[in-house]
Design a protein around this motif. Structure first.
Motif, PDB file in Angstrom:
ATOM      1  N   ALA A 278       0.835  -1.203   0.000  1.00 15.38           N
ATOM      2  CA  ALA A 278       0.000   0.000   0.000  1.00 15.38           C
ATOM      3  C   ALA A 278       0.869   1.251   0.000  1.00 15.38           C
ATOM      4  N   ALA A 279       0.622   2.139  -0.949  1.00 17.31           N
ATOM      5  CA  ALA A 279       1.385   3.383  -1.044  1.00 17.31           C
ATOM      6  C   ALA A 279       0.526   4.453  -1.702  1.00 17.31           C
ATOM      7  N   GLY A 280       0.866   5.703  -1.453  1.00 18.17           N
ATOM      8  CA  GLY A 280       0.150   6.824  -2.052  1.00 18.17           C
ATOM      9  C   GLY A 280      -0.835   7.503  -1.119  1.00 18.17           C
ATOM     10  N   LEU A 281      -0.965   7.002   0.107  1.00 19.77           N
ATOM     11  CA  LEU A 281      -1.940   7.575   1.033  1.00 19.77           C
ATOM     12  C   LEU A 281      -1.612   9.027   1.370  1.00 19.77           C
ATOM     13  N   GLU A 282      -0.348   9.340   1.528  1.00 12.60           N
ATOM     14  CA  GLU A 282       0.041  10.715   1.860  1.00 12.60           C
ATOM     15  C   GLU A 282      -0.458  11.687   0.801  1.00 12.60           C
ATOM     16  N   GLN A 283      -0.256  11.342  -0.472  1.00 10.08           N
ATOM     17  CA  GLN A 283      -0.712  12.217  -1.542  1.00 10.08           C
ATOM     18  C   GLN A 283      -2.244  12.259  -1.610  1.00 10.08           C
ATOM     19  N   ALA A 284      -2.889  11.140  -1.305  1.00  9.35           N
ATOM     20  CA  ALA A 284      -4.348  11.097  -1.310  1.00  9.35           C
ATOM     21  C   ALA A 284      -4.928  12.012  -0.234  1.00  9.35           C
TER      22      ALA A 284
ATOM     23  N   ALA B  38      -0.086  -2.250 -14.931  1.00 14.86           N
ATOM     24  CA  ALA B  38      -1.339  -1.773 -14.334  1.00 14.86           C
ATOM     25  C   ALA B  38      -1.883  -2.848 -13.407  1.00 14.86           C
ATOM     26  N   LEU B  39      -2.628  -2.391 -12.398  1.00 11.26           N
ATOM     27  CA  LEU B  39      -3.272  -3.295 -11.449  1.00 11.26           C
ATOM     28  C   LEU B  39      -4.780  -3.134 -11.548  1.00 11.26           C
ATOM     29  N   ASP B  40      -5.493  -4.207 -11.308  1.00 12.73           N
ATOM     30  CA  ASP B  40      -6.956  -4.194 -11.415  1.00 12.73           C
ATOM     31  C   ASP B  40      -7.551  -3.693 -10.102  1.00 12.73           C
ATOM     32  N   CYS B  41      -7.708  -2.367  -9.994  1.00 16.17           N
ATOM     33  CA  CYS B  41      -8.246  -1.795  -8.762  1.00 16.17           C
ATOM     34  C   CYS B  41      -9.560  -1.075  -9.047  1.00 16.17           C
ATOM     35  N   ALA B  42     -10.338  -0.853  -7.999  1.00 19.38           N
ATOM     36  CA  ALA B  42     -11.663  -0.244  -8.150  1.00 19.38           C
ATOM     37  C   ALA B  42     -12.023   0.532  -6.889  1.00 19.38           C
ATOM     38  N   TYR B  43     -12.923   1.484  -7.052  1.00 13.84           N
ATOM     39  CA  TYR B  43     -13.431   2.331  -5.964  1.00 13.84           C
ATOM     40  C   TYR B  43     -14.948   2.238  -6.059  1.00 13.84           C
TER      41      TYR B  43
ATOM     42  N   LEU C   8      -8.581   1.582   1.428  1.00 12.91           N
ATOM     43  CA  LEU C   8      -9.040   2.939   1.709  1.00 12.91           C
ATOM     44  C   LEU C   8     -10.555   2.950   1.772  1.00 12.91           C
ATOM     45  N   ARG C   9     -11.094   3.659   2.770  1.00  9.99           N
ATOM     46  CA  ARG C   9     -12.549   3.840   2.857  1.00  9.99           C
ATOM     47  C   ARG C   9     -12.860   5.317   3.029  1.00  9.99           C
ATOM     48  N   ILE C  10     -13.749   5.800   2.195  1.00  6.20           N
ATOM     49  CA  ILE C  10     -14.193   7.195   2.248  1.00  6.20           C
ATOM     50  C   ILE C  10     -15.639   7.218   2.735  1.00  6.20           C
ATOM     51  N   THR C  11     -15.911   8.005   3.765  1.00  7.91           N
ATOM     52  CA  THR C  11     -17.261   8.182   4.291  1.00  7.91           C
ATOM     53  C   THR C  11     -17.565   9.671   4.251  1.00  7.91           C
ATOM     54  N   ALA C  12     -18.492  10.067   3.398  1.00 10.06           N
ATOM     55  CA  ALA C  12     -18.751  11.491   3.174  1.00 10.06           C
ATOM     56  C   ALA C  12     -20.091  11.654   2.471  1.00 10.06           C
ATOM     57  N   PRO C  13     -20.625  12.881   2.416  1.00 15.22           N
ATOM     58  CA  PRO C  13     -21.818  13.102   1.603  1.00 15.22           C
ATOM     59  C   PRO C  13     -21.583  12.584   0.179  1.00 15.22           C
ATOM     60  N   LEU C  14     -22.593  11.985  -0.407  1.00 12.91           N
ATOM     61  CA  LEU C  14     -22.446  11.303  -1.693  1.00 12.91           C
ATOM     62  C   LEU C  14     -21.724  12.128  -2.758  1.00 12.91           C
ATOM     63  N   PRO C  15     -22.067  13.410  -2.977  1.00 12.08           N
ATOM     64  CA  PRO C  15     -21.349  14.149  -4.031  1.00 12.08           C
ATOM     65  C   PRO C  15     -19.838  14.232  -3.774  1.00 12.08           C
ATOM     66  N   GLN C  16     -19.449  14.415  -2.523  1.00 11.89           N
ATOM     67  CA  GLN C  16     -18.025  14.492  -2.203  1.00 11.89           C
ATOM     68  C   GLN C  16     -17.340  13.146  -2.415  1.00 11.89           C
ATOM     69  N   ALA C  17     -17.932  12.100  -1.857  1.00 18.16           N
ATOM     70  CA  ALA C  17     -17.330  10.777  -1.937  1.00 18.16           C
ATOM     71  C   ALA C  17     -17.214  10.304  -3.379  1.00 18.16           C
ATOM     72  N   GLN C  18     -18.188  10.684  -4.201  1.00 23.74           N
ATOM     73  CA  GLN C  18     -18.155  10.305  -5.607  1.00 23.74           C
ATOM     74  C   GLN C  18     -17.091  11.077  -6.377  1.00 23.74           C
ATOM     75  N   PHE C  19     -17.028  12.371  -6.139  1.00 19.41           N
ATOM     76  CA  PHE C  19     -16.163  13.226  -6.949  1.00 19.41           C
ATOM     77  C   PHE C  19     -14.686  12.864  -6.822  1.00 19.41           C
ATOM     78  N   VAL C  20     -14.258  12.411  -5.647  1.00 15.34           N
ATOM     79  CA  VAL C  20     -12.824  12.193  -5.425  1.00 15.34           C
ATOM     80  C   VAL C  20     -12.319  10.881  -6.020  1.00 15.34           C
ATOM     81  N   GLU C  21     -13.194  10.084  -6.575  1.00 16.06           N
ATOM     82  CA  GLU C  21     -12.828   8.752  -7.063  1.00 16.06           C
ATOM     83  C   GLU C  21     -11.625   8.746  -8.007  1.00 16.06           C
TER      84      GLU C  21
ATOM     85  N   ILE D 109      -7.909   7.002  -7.146  1.00 14.77           N
ATOM     86  CA  ILE D 109      -7.424   5.813  -7.856  1.00 14.77           C
ATOM     87  C   ILE D 109      -6.098   6.129  -8.540  1.00 14.77           C
ATOM     88  N   ASN D 110      -6.030   7.288  -9.195  1.00 19.28           N
ATOM     89  CA  ASN D 110      -4.831   7.704  -9.906  1.00 19.28           C
ATOM     90  C   ASN D 110      -3.605   7.685  -8.997  1.00 19.28           C
ATOM     91  N   LEU D 111      -3.736   8.218  -7.799  1.00 18.00           N
ATOM     92  CA  LEU D 111      -2.605   8.309  -6.873  1.00 18.00           C
ATOM     93  C   LEU D 111      -2.287   6.967  -6.223  1.00 18.00           C
TER      94      LEU D 111
END
Length: 457
Positions: free
Chosen positions: A48-54, A321-326, A108-121, A125-127
């Motif tokens: 697991a890496a990239g959390l700091e940038q996320a 590439a790795l097969d990841c999803a949000y 990683l788990r994101i808990t937020a109002p739906l528009p926020q949680a959706q927008f950051v996807e 993933i990129n990071l």
């Protein structure tokens, strides 16, 4: 605008969904999780890496006047007005960077109002995908060369500036000794290393003069590139020069091999250096190296003290590439589950528990619901951010050197079979009975899936 920090660095459909959510008043709490579906054939685990940038992205997420002006003619006023005050106000739970993990385990788990949680996807993933990709690749070199100097040499063929910087960071996090990318060293506080190019030698009319100029310019630490013309002849020149430099109290720190049969040249050069009483002069190798080649050289007994690993690392050439999803796992207090063929998800907020044998080696993981309490296992997912702010003292803002040490320590807790470059038997990841029961409950509420074999076109 800074393209790497702009919120417009996203997929168009994120804005399309936001606009629709806002029009429908869908702003209740959503839970998304980021996970990896499977391992490439050449990986036994991921790092697991990239959390700091996320986390940095989430903390600083906001739209500038110029970005809003660009959006106005393309989207409705409801969305643009909403984005004027857009901030991430949610919670983040994650595996600390350097945690070793396996398929179907949320990192990683994101808990937020739906528009926020959706927008950051898209940016999350990129990071997280990229740094995890590179850290997992770098780990393989660290495992086969744990006592060697390992340097990231890949900037010039990395896929862009950000990729070069993040690859340097991810490889260091995974246990590399440092990087040749100067800006990465400056930003992340990691060691930088470098020798010279062949052009430096060629620009001099005399190879020995080139060597002497370099060492006198950098008397405390210089590595001489000796394969521009005749490798062994150059090694003899280094021995002769070293006697001259010794009168001024200067030592030749090392020599670098960059072409040809590296194992053969290393043995011959080592013999020349030792006979010339340069036993402390290190041999560093580079040139189209990857973890397999490093392993071959070490296994053959080649007297090489360090390796520069470049292109193969920074582009993860064997598994690019790795097969990841949000995916959405809960909305408005109700568990959600994707049931697409081959891409079904486990619903609800989850925790991953790792169980160890008496020797401290991991033996199996259990993916369970967050509310489950499996006392016999170590929980891997911890809180990182609350109400849009990092939690002080939590692993998300650890110094990179601390993360690096913990990552290397984590390798020692792997089953021995997973530490090999060879593909091992899959590490056991179990799904808890409570999670399976929740999935069945969600399926029952949604109704049966119609088999495509019974459909007529």
């Amino acid at each position: 605008m800074n393209p790497l920090s702009s919120p417009l660095l996203t997929d168009h459909y994120q804005l399309t969904m936001l606009e629709s959510y806002l029009q429908q008043g869908m702003q209740e709490t959503a839970v998304f999780e980021l996970f990896f579906r499977k391992l490439p054939p050449t990986r036994n685990f991921l790092v697991a890496a990239g959390l700091e940038q996320a986390l940095e992205f989430l903390e600083n997420l906001r739209f500038s006047a110029g970005e809003l002006a660009w959006l106005k003619p393309r989207f409705g006023s409801v969305l643009v007005n909403y984005l004027e005050q857009f901030r991430f106000t949610g919670d983040v739970h994650a595996m600390p960077e350097g945690t070793l993990f396996f398929p179907d385990e949320p990192i990683l788990r994101i808990t937020a109002p739906l528009p926020q949680a959706q927008f950051v996807e898209s940016r999350l993933i990129n990071l997280l995908h990229f740094e995890t990709l590179i850290a997992s690749k770098a780990a393989r070199s660290v495992l086969v060369a744990p006592s060697k100097l390992l340097v990231d040499f890949g900037m010039r063929r990395a896929h862009g500036a950000e990729a070069a910087l993040l690859a340097a960071r991810a490889s260091y996090l995974a246990g590399f000794s440092g990087t040749s990318t100067v800006l990465a060293a400056a930003i992340y506080g990691m060691p930088s290393f470098g020798t010279v190019a062949h052009s430096y030698i060629q620009a001099h009319t005399d190879e020995t003069a080139a060597f002497e100029h370099l060492v006198r310019c950098h008397p405390k630490n210089s590595t001489l590139l000796i394969d521009t013309y005749d490798t062994e002849a150059a090694a003899i020149k280094v021995v002769t020069l070293a006697r001259k430099l010794a009168r001024d109290g200067i030592e030749v720190s090392g020599v670098r091999l960059d072409s040809g049969d590296l194992g053969m040249h290393a043995r011959r050069v080592r013999r020349i250096l030792d006979e010339g009483r340069l036993e402390k002069t290190r041999i560093f190798a580079s040139g189209n190296l990857n973890e397999n080649r490093v392993h071959e050289l070490i296994s053959s007994g080649a007297p090489i003290d360090g390796f520069g690993v470049g292109t193969a690392l920074d582009v993860s050439s064997d598994a690019p590439a790795l097969d990841c999803a949000y995916k959405l796992q809960e909305y408005a207090g109700k568990a959600r589950r994707k049931r697409s063929e081959g891409k079904a998800t486990w619903p609800g907020r989850k925790q991953v528990y790792r169980k160890y044998d008496p020797d401290g080696r991991a033996v199996r993981d259990v993916v369970a619901l967050e509310k489950d309490d499996l006392h016999e296992g170590e929980p891997l997912i911890v809180p990182m951010m609350r109400n849009g702010q990092r939690i002080d003292g939590i692993n998300g803002n650890r110094k990179l050197e601390v993360i690096r040490r913990q990552t290397v320590a984590n390798y020692d807790r792997l089953p021995e079979s997973l530490r090999s470059l060879e593909t091992a038997c899959a590490y056991p990841v179990e799904i808890s009975p409570s999670l399976q029961a929740l999935a069945k409950k969600v399926d029952d509420e949604c109704g049966p899936i119609t088999s495509t074999r019974n459909l007529r076109v």
